[in-house]
Each structure stands twice: as structure tokens, then as C-alpha cells.
Design an enzyme around this catalytic site. Structure first.
Site, PDB file in Angstrom:
ATOM      1  CG  HIS A  71      43.826  38.851  37.692  1.00  0.00           C
ATOM      2  ND1 HIS A  71      42.426  38.531  37.802  1.00  0.00           N
ATOM      3  CD2 HIS A  71      45.140  38.417  37.797  1.00  0.00           C
ATOM      4  CE1 HIS A  71      43.177  37.544  39.313  1.00  0.00           C
ATOM      5  NE2 HIS A  71      44.119  37.240  39.269  1.00  0.00           N
TER       6      HIS A  71
ATOM      7  CG  ASP B 230      39.017  36.515  41.094  1.00  0.00           C
ATOM      8  OD1 ASP B 230      39.001  37.350  40.485  1.00  0.00           O
ATOM      9  OD2 ASP B 230      37.510  36.438  41.857  1.00  0.00           O
TER      10      ASP B 230
END
Length: 474
Positions: free
Chosen positions: A445, A449
Site C-alpha cells: 500500500h 492506493d
């Protein structure tokens, strides 16, 4: 004139610092030629044969099978000049993972004379490393192996003693201590200059048995000793609160240990997330069948999925990257070196297809086949197992539908593919039986995104459902 040369475990490359002896290919007394493989070792990357750069008579071997040796530790000694057939100059070819220029000659056993004379002139005497005892006859100093070599065995602690190798009378004593969790570093040997004898190890076992209420032979006493790794003595282990005394202990070493270290690091450092989608793979299966019906080399399903991956990474390059933690930078990579998970008898390995983005389906199929065969044979080189930028994990071959795999550190993402099975599916407005697969993407992450990860996975699913989408990138 006979000269005894020592051959040490060479630099293994790729940051590897140790290797486990899997199988000796020569015995003490054998004649070896230059570049002849003398031992098979397993590193954290692969299993390889190590060639000896000297030709002559093997006079000593250091380390039993199953023993771990650090880089630079002695492997064996060779008496150069003891045999006119084998006395040659050193080749220098000792790099693990690379072949030698000449096929090994047939080994010839050097038989001692009826009076026990050695092949060299006069009885040979050698020093026992680390013992400080001067010299011993060669038959005592070597035996099957050199017991006092600076090695780390299965159950011994990794750090070496600050004062050098542990002097042990024989490999049998070392094995007895290892099998019963006795830390030799904590023993004061009763032999000359602190040499550890069999009686010293048995005394520890008897003491432990007396404290735990076990009686009988040293073998019976040994049953009371926890089978630990030897970081503490057997006596201390028996007193440790909550110590586990049952079950079977399997050391995390070699490939399994390397996998454990990498997965643990991945979990510690990478904030991963997973998204998944079901896709209708019916058209992809038909397209593959049509390709293979035209003749020529067969195209594998894994190759088609890899081609889809490289096309998706061209559209979403964020996922073909790595994170430089110290510099606090995301490094976006220009080439796709595609790793794929391969299960072998020695555990899970991840071979890497170099330049996957520049290969067509036939080339990918051939490279997958080559690397898979090498993985099963245990002949992958360190270069075959490093440098990946993205991993394709086809866990569907195990009969499972979905998974949330751990990212192969230091990569940023992994695509998982489940099994393709017939399922009810709404196709063109009607309920039909279609070939359905579950796709999952586990991603770092930090590099992107959910929108980027979702876009990548949706593009992969679209290519699976409509292979014609790939025509844009061919």
C-alpha cells in the site's frame, strides 16, 4: 615432492555466507582431478556441486553431511604430487553454480600398503585445527571427517566461539551432542588441552537424567534432554520454565530457512492489502486451445497469464517497483523480471524469468518449463532465484480457489490465480455454465492506493474474459 593444499568453501555470491553439506562426492584417499566436483552443498538459493581447483589425493574432509559451513571454512585437503595421474596446476574455477570445463575423471582409490604406509613418503601427521595439540597421525586427525573444523551443525548455535573452533575427539561425539541438545561450547573437555571426549557428553546426559529422575544408560538419560538447538546446555534446557520437550524438531535451514526469513521480513516491513475478483476464463481457455491446434510448440496457460501480467504492468507501472526504506523513495523499475512460485520436494522456490515484458507466449512457455525442471532437479543457480520485480502465483494447481499470499520481498505486488472450474455464470443475459477463476492481487500500500490496484486487477480480468484486449499490446 608432495604438497598438501587446503581447499576452502568459496564465495557463493548473492550475499550468501554459508552452505550445508548435502553429499560428499569423494572419500579420503580418492584421487581427484582439477575441477572435479567433490561435494554437493545446499545454499539458501539452490543445491550445487562444488569443484575442487586442485588435482591429487584427498587427505582430509571437513564436515559431516548435514553440517553447515561458513564461506571460507576448510572443505578438504589435497596432497598434490601424490599421484602422477592427478597432479595438475590449480584451475581457480571454484565459483559455485557454474560448470567446469572438463568432465571429471574416474576416481581411483589409493590403497594403503600392508604396513599402513601413506601414498606420500613416510607417515603423514597433521595438526588438529583449534586443539593446540600439535600433531596427530593422519588417520586420527582425519578419519571420515575432520571433527574440529570451524563449522556449525544442525543443533549448534550460529555464533562461533570467540576462542576458535570447538575441539572434539571425533564426529561421533559431535553428533551425540547435537542429537541430544548438548551445547559443546559450555563443556570443559577432559582430554588433553580441553579436548571434548565422549565421556564428557555422557556425563552431562547422566547429570540431566539424575535431576529429572531418569535412570539407566546414557541413551535413556538422553531421552530426558529437550531436543533444542543447543543455544543452551542440556542441563539448562531441562530447567527452563515451559520448555517444550515433546514432538519433532525440524531446523529452519537451507531453502526453508531462507523462505522463512524472507516471508517474516515481508510481514514486518510491507503494509500489504489484497483485492480479488472472479473472472470468466472460458474465452481464454478457447483461445489457448485454438493456438495449440495450429501446430508448433504448445503454449501454456501460465505463459498466457504472464503475458497478461506484463501488459497490465505496462499500464500500471506503480506495481512494478520497490521501496527504498532508507532513502524513503519508491523505485519504479523499467524491466519486468517475472517470478513464479514453484513447489518442489525441497520446498517453495521462486524462479525468475528475465525480461518477461519482451517475451512472447512461446518464449515464456519455454522459459517456464526450463526453470521448473531446474527447480525440481535442484540445479537452479542463485541468479535464477533473485532479481524478481513481480510475482505470479498460480496456487490453483493445488486445487484451491483463492488466497492472500505474502509479497515476495522486496517486490511490491503479487498476482494470485486460483483453479479454473465450471460454475454457473450469467453470460449474455442468460445463466450458463462457464469456466470461472478467482484472481487476487496482494500489493504494497506504500506504492499505490486501492484505485491503482483495482485498475490493474480489473484489466487482468478483462484480458482473461476477452483475450482480444491483449491485441492492443502485441
Amino acid at each position: 615432492m608432495t604438497q598438501v593444499l587446503e581447499f576452502r568453501l568459496p564465495d557463493l555470491g548473492e550475499g550468501l555466507t554459508e552452505a550445508e553439506i548435502v553429499r560428499w562426492l569423494v572419500q579420503v584417499g580418492d584421487v581427484v582431478t582439477v575441477d572435479q566436483p567433490v561435494v554437493e552443498v545446499e545454499t539458501a538459493k539452490a543445491m550445487v556441486e562444488v569443484p575442487c581447483p586442485y588435482g591429487g589425493v584427498v587427505t582430509a574432509r571437513f564436515g559431516e553431511e548435514g553440517t553447515e559451513l561458513p564461506v571460507g571454512a576448510p572443505l578438504l585437503t589435497v596432497a598434490v604430487g601424490a599421484s602422477t595421474e592427478a597432479a595438475e596446476e590449480s584451475s581457480g574455477n571454484v565459483l559455485v553454480g557454474y560448470g567446469t570445463s572438463a568432465a571429471p575423471a574416474r576416481r581411483r582409490r589409493v590403497r594403503p600398503s600392508p604396513h599402513g604406509a601413506r601414498p606420500a613418503d613416510g607417515p603423514r601427521r597433521e595438526a588438529v585445527p583449534g586443539s593446540g595439540r600439535g600433531t596427530l597421525p593422519a588417520e586420527e586427525a582425519t578419519g571420515a571427517t575432520a571433527a574440529a573444523a570451524p563449522v556449525r551443525t544442525r543443533r549448534e548455535a550460529a555464533p562461533a566461539r570467540s576462542d576458535g573452533p570447538i575441539p572434539v575427539i571425533s564426529p561421533l561425539v559431535r553428533r551425540l551432542a547435537r542429537d541430544h541438545g548438548v551445547d559443546l561450547r559450555q563443556l570443559a573437555g577432559s582430554g588433553p588441552d580441553g579436548l571434548i571426549m565422549r565421556a564428557d557428553v555422557e556425563d552431562v546426559l547422566r547429570t540431566t537424567a539424575a535431576r529429572t529422575g531418569t535412570t539407566g544408560t546414557p541413551e535413556a538419560a538422553a531421552a530426558a534432554v529437550p531436543q533444542g538447538r543447543g543455544a543452551v546446555t542440556a542441563e539448562a534446557a531441562s530447567q527452563a520454565p515451559g520448555a517444550v520437550t515433546g514432538g519433532t524438531r525440524i531446523p529452519l535451514r537451507g531453502v526453508r530457512g531462507a523462505v522463512a526469513d524472507k516471508l517474516s521480513r515481508s510481514r514486518r516491513e510491507i503494509p500489504d492489502a489484497t483485492c480479488w475478483v472472479d473472472a470468466d476464463a472460458t474465452e481464454l481457455m478457447r483461445a489457448r486451445a485454438a493456438m495449440n491446434a495450429t501446430g508448433g510448440p504448445k503454449v501454456s496457460l501460465l505463459a498466457l497469464l504472464a503475458r497478461i501480467c506484463t501488459a497490465a504492468l505496462a499500464r500500471f507501472p506503480e506495481l512494478n517497483s520497490t521501496v527504498d526504506v532508507e532513502a524513503r523513495e519508491i523505485v519504479r523499475l523499467d524491466q519486468v523480471h517475472l517470478g513464479f512460485a514453484a513447489q518442489t520436494e525441497r520446498g517453495l522456490v521462486v524462479p525468475v524469468v528475465r525480461g518477461a515484458h519482451a517475451r512472447d507466449a512461446e518464449s515464456l512457455t519455454a522459459e517456464f518449463a526450463r526453470l521448473t525442471e531446474a527447480a525440481r532437479a535442484g540445479t537452479l543457480t542463485p541468479g535464477d532465484l533473485t532479481g524478481g520485480t513481480f510475482t505470479l502465483n498460480n496456487y490453483g494447481v493445488f486445487g484451491v480457489d483463492g488466497s492472500t499470499p505474502i509479497i515476495n520481498h522486496p517486490e511490491a505486488a503479487m498476482l494470485g490465480v486460483g483453479r479454473i472450474v465450471p460454475r454457473p455464470w450469467v453470460h449474455e443475459g442468460e445463466l450458463a455454465v462457464r469456466q470461472v477463476v478467482q484472481l487476487s492481487l496482494t500489493f504494497d500500500h506504500r506504492v499505490c492506493d486501492g484505485g491503482t490496484a483495482g485498475g490493474f486487477l480489473r484489466y487482468v480480468a478483462d484480458c482473461v474474459e476477452q483475450p482480444a484486449v491483449l491485441l492492443r499490446t502485441l
